[in-house]
Design an enzyme around this catalytic site. Sequence first.
Site, PDB file in Angstrom:
ATOM      1  N   GLU A   1       9.723  -6.180 -10.050  1.00 34.43           N
ATOM      2  CA  GLU A   1       9.150  -7.528 -10.089  1.00 34.43           C
ATOM      3  C   GLU A   1       7.634  -7.327 -10.064  1.00 34.43           C
ATOM      4  OE1 GLU A   1       7.208 -10.464  -9.057  1.00 34.43           O
ATOM      5  OE2 GLU A   1       8.347 -10.618  -7.184  1.00 34.43           O
TER       6      GLU A   1
ATOM      7  N   GLY B   1       5.233  -5.002  -7.357  1.00 37.33           N
ATOM      8  CA  GLY B   1       3.824  -4.611  -7.348  1.00 37.33           C
ATOM      9  C   GLY B   1       3.257  -4.702  -8.753  1.00 37.33           C
TER      10      GLY B   1
ATOM     11  N   CYS C   1       2.322 -13.348  -7.384  1.00 39.03           N
ATOM     12  CA  CYS C   1       2.554 -12.798  -8.722  1.00 39.03           C
ATOM     13  C   CYS C   1       2.815 -13.925  -9.723  1.00 39.03           C
ATOM     14  CB  CYS C   1       3.694 -11.804  -8.693  1.00 39.03           C
ATOM     15  SG  CYS C   1       5.084 -12.390  -7.744  1.00 39.03           S
TER      16      CYS C   1
HETATM   17  P1  ADP Z   1      -1.019  -3.867  -5.224  1.00 40.33           P
HETATM   18  O1  ADP Z   1      -2.184  -3.911  -6.148  1.00 40.33           O
HETATM   19  O2  ADP Z   1      -0.366  -5.158  -4.976  1.00 40.33           O
HETATM   20  O3  ADP Z   1      -1.285  -3.076  -3.985  1.00 40.33           O
HETATM   21  P2  ADP Z   1       0.606  -1.709  -6.095  1.00 40.33           P
HETATM   22  O4  ADP Z   1       1.562  -1.651  -7.236  1.00 40.33           O
HETATM   23  O5  ADP Z   1      -0.538  -0.742  -6.087  1.00 40.33           O
HETATM   24  O6  ADP Z   1       0.112  -3.177  -6.046  1.00 40.33           O
HETATM   25  O7  ADP Z   1       1.346  -1.522  -4.706  1.00 40.33           O
HETATM   26  C1  ADP Z   1       2.603  -2.076  -4.392  1.00 40.33           C
HETATM   27  C2  ADP Z   1       3.386  -1.072  -3.581  1.00 40.33           C
HETATM   28  O8  ADP Z   1       3.581   0.103  -4.373  1.00 40.33           O
HETATM   29  C3  ADP Z   1       2.679  -0.583  -2.314  1.00 40.33           C
HETATM   30  O9  ADP Z   1       3.656  -0.399  -1.297  1.00 40.33           O
HETATM   31  C4  ADP Z   1       2.091   0.730  -2.726  1.00 40.33           C
HETATM   32  O10 ADP Z   1       1.875   1.633  -1.665  1.00 40.33           O
HETATM   33  C5  ADP Z   1       3.168   1.261  -3.665  1.00 40.33           C
HETATM   34  N1  ADP Z   1       2.717   2.261  -4.634  1.00 40.33           N
HETATM   35  C6  ADP Z   1       1.469   2.415  -5.175  1.00 40.33           C
HETATM   36  N2  ADP Z   1       1.440   3.490  -5.994  1.00 40.33           N
HETATM   37  C7  ADP Z   1       2.682   4.039  -5.986  1.00 40.33           C
HETATM   38  C8  ADP Z   1       3.284   5.165  -6.639  1.00 40.33           C
HETATM   39  N3  ADP Z   1       2.598   5.955  -7.447  1.00 40.33           N
HETATM   40  N4  ADP Z   1       4.589   5.400  -6.405  1.00 40.33           N
HETATM   41  C9  ADP Z   1       5.310   4.611  -5.577  1.00 40.33           C
HETATM   42  N5  ADP Z   1       4.798   3.549  -4.936  1.00 40.33           N
HETATM   43  C10 ADP Z   1       3.501   3.251  -5.122  1.00 40.33           C
END
Ligand code: ADP
Length: 490
Positions: A263, A241, A297
């Site tokens: 990643e 993410g 990505c």
């Molecule tokens: P994107 O902009 O691609 O949605 P994110 O990093 O926000 O990227 O999200 C990728 C994944 O991480 C999703 O499954 C999202 O729910 C999760 N996510 C977002 N915030 C958190 C957090 N604080 N802790 C753990 N997982 C998270």
Amino acid sequence: MATSLQASPAEIQVQHTQCFIDGQWQEAASGKTFATINPATEELIAEVAEGDTEDVDRAARAARRAFDSGDWPKMDARDRGRLMYLLADRIEREIDELAALETLDNGKPIRESRHVDLPLVVDVLRYYAGYADKIHGSTIPIRGNYFCYTRREPVGVAGQIIPWNFPMLMTAWKWGPALAAGCTIVMKPAEQTPLTCLRMAQLAKEVGFPDGVINVVPGFGPTAGAAVVKHPMIDKVAFTGEHRTAQIITRDSAETLKRLTFELGGKSPNVVYADADLDAAAQGAYLGLYLNQGQCCCAGSRLFVEASAHEAFMEKLTGLAKNRKLGDPFAEDTEQGPQVDRNQFDKIMSYIEKGQQEGARCVTGGQRHGERGYFVQPTIFDAVEDDMAIAQDEIFGPVLSVLKFEDTERMIERANRTFYGLAAAIWTRDVHKAHDFAARVRAGTVWVNCYDVFDAAAPFGGFKMSGYGRELGEEGLKAYTESKTVTVAL
Ligand code: ADP
């Protein structure tokens, strides 16, 4: 259910919307649900269980039990591999249905989900199935009268948090090495696209995976995701993410010192020299950016073009972008579907505006496509300068920034002037330039005269703030193992 490439959304059955914990389907403990939306129509597909701390706790306990006292890590490794092959076979048999579900939830064109994502899912699972019985340590000649050897053991319960851009493929990238190593899993799919991961959990159950080995808790990041990161029974978190989320995860996991692999994003340089095959380079630049609506990505979003070839090259590239077919993702000839949701759509449109304000030249696109669904025209900005927002920030949409270069040394320095380091590519017929660039660019993957070539055997991951650790290949497997050193006095 019969689905074909022409399936209409109305024909697709959504069978699983609950949490999958310890082999059972269950509502969220809170009883709450959230909506998953069809991004092509902005209509509701289904309400999905909104997992939170209590659901993650149940899943973590089930995964812990399955690891500590279940058969899975102790099972003959060949039998573990066999189950993984069975899952791959099952997915292959249901490939049309799964591809349709992926297209419904994510919006990607059916020809991509059916012919790119899903075949890669099957391939990754088979690749790692073959690894299950080939994980071993080494013997080490130490000083003194001892026999010393290492064992490679599973890391334990793996927490896995994935994004929405390749929902099933990211699930396979995460499950493959974890299952082969003998880990058990608590997965949190992205809130935008939970459906195919949930379906995969049911298929795993049907082919015979023991209860508790795979658990899936749909929900939001700051609640369900954070609960995975903080849970004391989870040994490792593998996350894909944004780098900002990875920073939060790093902080949240400090208390339990979890093993982390990340990643993350990119702003990958794609370099075209005048001596390249310009037709191939234009195709590569086009696919390298627009594949998956630009939601990759590793998208080649900073395109460096040698000044002497700039005019000829831009004509070819702009022609390709202008002819890209946008529309109904279920139509077989559609090349580009909608962005995944309203947030992403708004973010992309705001970058297009910024690019215009900062003085870059929009040579094609720049507008919303149609009036319903989150469609964005394939957009190219020319005359982009290094410090513009559209040259620095990851846009994650169909917006390409073109920069000119004349001098190789300076181009390499500019290519590296980003805090990301996921991928890079170069197009040239000169082997010296190609290898020199490959050695000096700070990126985890370098493509020469190609783009987006992925293979289950080839490690993928980032330098700098694009992450740490690698997925795929042997390196991806090792990230799910601990090394244990055993020393025996002789
Ligand atoms: P994107 O902009 O691609 O949605 P994110 O990093 O926000 O990227 O999200 C990728 C994944 O991480 C999703 O499954 C999202 O729910 C999760 N996510 C977002 N915030 C958190 C957090 N604080 N802790 C753990 N997982 C998270």
